[in-house]
Design a protein around this motif. Structure first.
Motif, PDB file in Angstrom:
ATOM      1  N   UNK A 171      -3.528   3.697 106.140  1.00  0.00           N
ATOM      2  CA  UNK A 171      -3.911   2.430 106.753  1.00  0.00           C
ATOM      3  C   UNK A 171      -5.025   1.743 106.137  1.00  0.00           C
ATOM      4  N   UNK A 172      -4.928   0.704 105.554  1.00  0.00           N
ATOM      5  CA  UNK A 172      -6.015  -0.279 104.958  1.00  0.00           C
ATOM      6  C   UNK A 172      -7.393   0.078 105.534  1.00  0.00           C
ATOM      7  N   UNK A 173      -7.468  -0.025 106.938  1.00  0.00           N
ATOM      8  CA  UNK A 173      -8.778  -0.080 107.485  1.00  0.00           C
ATOM      9  C   UNK A 173      -9.727   1.151 107.002  1.00  0.00           C
ATOM     10  N   UNK A 216       3.030  15.920 108.800  1.00  0.00           N
ATOM     11  CA  UNK A 216       3.962  15.079 109.378  1.00  0.00           C
ATOM     12  C   UNK A 216       3.262  14.086 110.642  1.00  0.00           C
ATOM     13  N   UNK A 217       2.246  14.909 111.278  1.00  0.00           N
ATOM     14  CA  UNK A 217       1.513  14.221 112.173  1.00  0.00           C
ATOM     15  C   UNK A 217       0.497  13.219 111.751  1.00  0.00           C
ATOM     16  N   UNK A 218       0.257  13.107 110.516  1.00  0.00           N
ATOM     17  CA  UNK A 218      -0.648  12.200 110.041  1.00  0.00           C
ATOM     18  C   UNK A 218      -0.317  10.837 110.229  1.00  0.00           C
ATOM     19  N   UNK A 219      -1.188   9.762 110.053  1.00  0.00           N
ATOM     20  CA  UNK A 219      -0.791   8.428 110.077  1.00  0.00           C
ATOM     21  C   UNK A 219       0.007   7.874 109.076  1.00  0.00           C
ATOM     22  N   UNK A 220      -0.318   8.704 107.884  1.00  0.00           N
ATOM     23  CA  UNK A 220       0.097   8.108 106.530  1.00  0.00           C
ATOM     24  C   UNK A 220       1.867   8.443 106.784  1.00  0.00           C
TER      25      UNK A 220
END
Length: 271
Positions: A171-173, A216-220
């Motif tokens: 995520x860019x933020x 797999x649970x990571x936002x990426x």
């Protein structure tokens, strides 16, 4: 403005199943509090509590613990835990906590503060903390390591490839480094009594499939799933197969040691 993630029911369920509960970090937080404000452990908030793994760990130390989160799906998962009677949950943003000024002994955020409106959250944490109350923010780096026999170096090279493939979906933020976000928050905290800790290694023995599920649970990874679900599945399967081949095993249930590298900071509101 805070960023809303981890809100789908499937993602929330994976979060509950695979995320590592940071018991060692709770010990560090309580040791800090016991030195600073002994015998004042009434109310703790776990802000951005997700599915409540960390919330429950605070329960033995406080009269009352409240986990807060903006995601109904995450809170639904939290309620499926075997929650102690002194644990409850509230749906609310981190920047607007439904507690009176000076009411709270500990405000903690475990791998969540990077999603908040950081300036507003720090002001809100200061508002609800009592004089002498503590603020604890923690997270971990993505360069987790695996230990297994004499092939650990090979496994970690494969893990680095996995994370490198996911980096473009960050995520860019968050920028390029979550640690910098926390370091900047630490610098902006006006409390004179504060401490920064860059690395605490937490080790867990998990099935290899548990490590894959954790990533797999990571936002990426979830961002990749949203963009290209077939590529996400291919990448996950390829990584699992490479790891199994290097380990010379045929089952993803084979246990490995996962090393998670936490960083954190603690601060005490002036009396």
């Amino acid at each position: 403005m805070a960023v809303r993630v981890f809100e789908g029911k499937g993602h929330a369920a994976a979060y509950l199943q695979y995320r590592v509960a940071p018991g060692e970090m709770i010990h560090r937080i309580m040791s800090y509090m016991e030195k600073k404000t002994p015998n004042r452990f009434n109310l703790a908030l776990d802000v951005g509590c997700g599915s409540g793994q960390g919330t429950i760990l605070l329960a033995p130390h406080f009269t009352k613990v409240v986990g807060t989160d903006i995601s109904p799906a995450q809170l639904e998962m939290a309620l499926t835990n075997e929650n102690p009677p002194n644990v409850s949950y509230k749906e609310c943003p981190a920047e607007k906590l439904p507690f009176a000024s000076g009411e709270v002994d500990l405000v903690a955020a475990m791998t969540a503060a990077h999603w908040f409106d950081r300036e507003k959250f720090l002001l809100e944490a200061d508002r609800v903390l009592r004089p002498g109350g503590c603020l604890a923010l923690l997270s971990y780096t993505m360069d987790m390591e695996l230990e297994y026999g004499d092939v650990s170096t090979t496994l970690n090279d494969i893990c680095k490839e996995f994370h490198a493939a996911l980096f473009n979906f960050r995520n860019r933020c968050l920028g390029t480094s979550s640690m910098k976000i926390y370091s900047d928050m630490f610098d902006s905290c006006s409390y004179p009594d504060k401490e920064w800790n860059e690395c605490l290694e937490v080790k867990r023995i998990l099935p290899l499939s548990g490590y894959i599920g954790l990533v797999e649970s990571f936002s990426t990874f979830q961002n990749l799933v949203q963009k290209d679900p077939e590529e996400a599945e291919r990448l996950s399967n390829a990584t699992r197969n490479k790891l199994m081949s290097a380990m010379k095993v045929s089952s993803p249930d084979t246990e490995v040691t996962v090393v998670v590298k936490y960083f954190y900071w603690l601060a005490r509101k002036p009396l």
